[in-house]
Design a protein around this motif. Structure first.
Motif, short mmCIF file in Angstrom:
data_model
loop_
_atom_site.label_atom_id
_atom_site.label_comp_id
_atom_site.label_asym_id
_atom_site.label_seq_id
_atom_site.Cartn_x
_atom_site.Cartn_y
_atom_site.Cartn_z
N VAL A 82 0.83 -1.20 0.00
CA VAL A 82 0.00 0.00 0.00
C VAL A 82 0.87 1.25 0.00
O VAL A 82 0.50 2.28 -0.60
CB VAL A 82 -0.95 -0.01 1.22
CG1 VAL A 82 -1.71 1.31 1.33
CG2 VAL A 82 -1.93 -1.17 1.12
N SER A 83 2.01 1.19 0.66
CA SER A 83 2.91 2.35 0.75
C SER A 83 3.42 2.80 -0.61
O SER A 83 3.88 3.94 -0.76
CB SER A 83 4.09 2.03 1.67
OG SER A 83 4.81 0.91 1.19
N ARG A 84 3.34 1.92 -1.62
CA ARG A 84 3.82 2.26 -2.96
C ARG A 84 2.71 2.79 -3.85
O ARG A 84 2.96 3.18 -4.99
CB ARG A 84 4.45 1.02 -3.61
CG ARG A 84 5.64 0.47 -2.83
CD ARG A 84 6.10 -0.87 -3.36
NE ARG A 84 6.58 -0.79 -4.74
CZ ARG A 84 6.93 -1.84 -5.47
NH1 ARG A 84 6.81 -3.06 -4.96
NH2 ARG A 84 7.36 -1.69 -6.70
N LEU A 85 1.47 2.81 -3.34
CA LEU A 85 0.33 3.26 -4.12
C LEU A 85 -0.02 4.71 -3.81
O LEU A 85 0.61 5.35 -2.96
CB LEU A 85 -0.88 2.35 -3.85
CG LEU A 85 -0.71 0.88 -4.26
CD1 LEU A 85 -1.91 0.07 -3.82
CD2 LEU A 85 -0.51 0.77 -5.77
N GLU A 86 -1.04 5.22 -4.48
CA GLU A 86 -1.48 6.60 -4.29
C GLU A 86 -1.91 6.86 -2.85
O GLU A 86 -2.46 5.94 -2.19
CB GLU A 86 -2.64 6.92 -5.23
CG GLU A 86 -2.28 6.96 -6.71
CD GLU A 86 -2.30 5.61 -7.41
OE1 GLU A 86 -2.26 5.57 -8.65
OE2 GLU A 86 -2.35 4.58 -6.70
N PRO A 87 -1.68 8.07 -2.32
CA PRO A 87 -2.03 8.39 -0.92
C PRO A 87 -3.50 8.14 -0.60
O PRO A 87 -3.83 7.67 0.49
CB PRO A 87 -1.68 9.88 -0.80
CG PRO A 87 -0.65 10.12 -1.86
CD PRO A 87 -0.99 9.20 -2.98
N GLU A 88 -4.40 8.45 -1.55
CA GLU A 88 -5.84 8.29 -1.27
C GLU A 88 -6.21 6.81 -1.08
O GLU A 88 -7.15 6.49 -0.34
CB GLU A 88 -6.69 8.91 -2.38
CG GLU A 88 -6.47 8.35 -3.78
CD GLU A 88 -5.40 9.06 -4.57
OE1 GLU A 88 -5.42 8.96 -5.81
OE2 GLU A 88 -4.55 9.74 -3.95
N ILE A 89 -5.48 5.93 -1.75
CA ILE A 89 -5.73 4.49 -1.58
C ILE A 89 -5.19 4.03 -0.23
O ILE A 89 -5.83 3.24 0.47
CB ILE A 89 -5.11 3.68 -2.73
CG1 ILE A 89 -5.85 3.99 -4.04
CG2 ILE A 89 -5.15 2.18 -2.45
CD1 ILE A 89 -5.31 3.30 -5.25
N ALA A 90 -4.01 4.52 0.14
CA ALA A 90 -3.43 4.16 1.44
C ALA A 90 -4.32 4.59 2.59
O ALA A 90 -4.41 3.90 3.62
CB ALA A 90 -2.04 4.78 1.56
N MET A 91 -5.01 5.72 2.42
CA MET A 91 -5.89 6.23 3.47
C MET A 91 -7.21 5.47 3.54
O MET A 91 -7.93 5.55 4.54
CB MET A 91 -6.17 7.73 3.25
CG MET A 91 -4.93 8.62 3.40
SD MET A 91 -5.25 10.33 2.89
CE MET A 91 -6.51 10.79 4.08
N ALA A 92 -7.54 4.73 2.47
CA ALA A 92 -8.85 4.07 2.39
C ALA A 92 -8.84 2.66 2.94
O ALA A 92 -9.88 1.99 2.93
CB ALA A 92 -9.33 4.06 0.94
N THR A 93 -7.67 2.17 3.39
CA THR A 93 -7.60 0.79 3.87
C THR A 93 -6.58 0.64 5.00
O THR A 93 -5.65 1.46 5.10
CB THR A 93 -7.22 -0.17 2.72
OG1 THR A 93 -7.18 -1.50 3.20
CG2 THR A 93 -5.87 0.19 2.13
#
Length: 325
Positions: free
Chosen positions: A303-314
């Protein structure tokens, strides 16, 4: 105990073999490309889908074994697209890639090609590849028809221009002996096909880069759409499309250049084409599962390598995405 080891407990939607190792992925993809699934009847397919639905609802009939469930899932996954839920047209399934692609490979590797025959075979090859790429793409987002046509045109143009350019260059190389020139001419399809395969994958799946693909949590729920995951998916697929033609278009010319010098074949020239076809079929059949086993189809990314909004959603540390094949 031995039976349990040979047939692990069934897990719906999960691969039968461990995907963390190359050997596990190889065994998995040997199942995926099994040509026998091309002959599965509509009735048998519906039975497999119903059996899996019954398992999902907890209404499994008594006496159903793990082996039967794994076999049902194998048949469903070979025929039905995981994102659309629709049947994949038989010639464009991964299980049909070798049977339907081998005649094209044989045509590409025929000696003494003319410019016209080179164009025709490269066009047929990239047309087949484009259809396979599209049929097995990540389909969580729709792809406009205009982008598909642009991708197809780009892939065909690159394959034809590279193949014809190299062929004409070799023909002008007067310093090469006829035997050396013949071997090099037979190797021309590899750089042409490998380069075009990269273009084919990138152009046919370009919309994924702009719109992203769905990333899933541990329960299979969609967390969001990620352009970064899409970039990883396309890069991995493109890499396999370079590895795949390497043995297919390199080994047969080398093997055939040796076999053609045998006294038996020199006196039985009519056997050259059947033997050439057999060599191509075996090489293709062995290369495909190895190439697509380099990466798991359902790949994982931190998750740390993905977009910030995705990291915040899970709360998950790792998410899953369908790489495509």
């Amino acid at each position: 105990m031995a039976e349990s080891a040979a047939c692990p407990a069934f897990q719906l939607g999960r691969p039968r073999y461990e995907q963390g190792s190359f050997l596990g992925r190889l065994r998995h993809f040997v199942d995926v490309i099994d040509p026998s699934t091309l002959f599965v009847s509509e009735k048998r397919l519906k039975e497999c889908v119903k059996l899996l639905d019954d398992y999902k609802r907890g209404e499994l009939p008594p006496g159903v074994s793990d082996h039967q469930l794994w076999e049902a899932q194998k048949i469903k996954q070979a025929i039905i697209h995981p994102d659309t839920g629709e049947k994949i047209f038989m010639p464009f399934r991964m299980s049909g890639y070798v049977p339907f692609g081998t005649p094209i490979v044989i045509g590409l590797l025929l000696p003494n090609q003319t410019v016209v025959s080179t164009i025709i075979w490269q066009w047929l090859n990239q047309s087949h590849n484009a259809c396979v790429n599209f049929a097995n793409r990540n389909a969580t987002k729709p792809t406009p028809t205009s982008e598909l046509l642009q991708g197809y045109a780009g892939a065909v143009s690159s394959a034809v221009s590279i193949a014809v350019g190299l062929k004409m260059l070799i023909q002008k190389a007067n310093r090469l002996s006829p035997a050396t020139r013949m071997i090099i001419q037979r190797l021309v399809p590899f750089p042409a096909v490998a380069s075009a395969n990269i273009c084919n994958v990138g152009l046919m799946r370009h919309s994924e880069l702009s719109e992203g693909i769905d990333v899933l949590d541990n329960n299979g729920n969609v967390v969001g759409s990620s352009k970064i995951a899409a970039r990883h998916a396309i890069t991995e697929t493109a890499f396999t499309r370079v590895v795949l033609p390497m043995p297919i278009f390199v080994l047969p010319p080398i093997i055939m250049s040796y076999l053609e010098r045998l006294r038996f074949l020199q006196s039985n020239r009519r056997l050259l084409l059947p033997i050439h076809s057999l060599v191509c079929l075996v090489t293709f059949g062995l290369s495909l599962p190895v190439a697509i086993s380099l990466f798991p189809q359902m790949s994982q990314i931190e998750v740390s390598r993905l977009e910030p909004e995705i990291a915040m959603a899970t709360d998950c540390k790792v998410l899953t995405y369908n790489k495509g094949l």
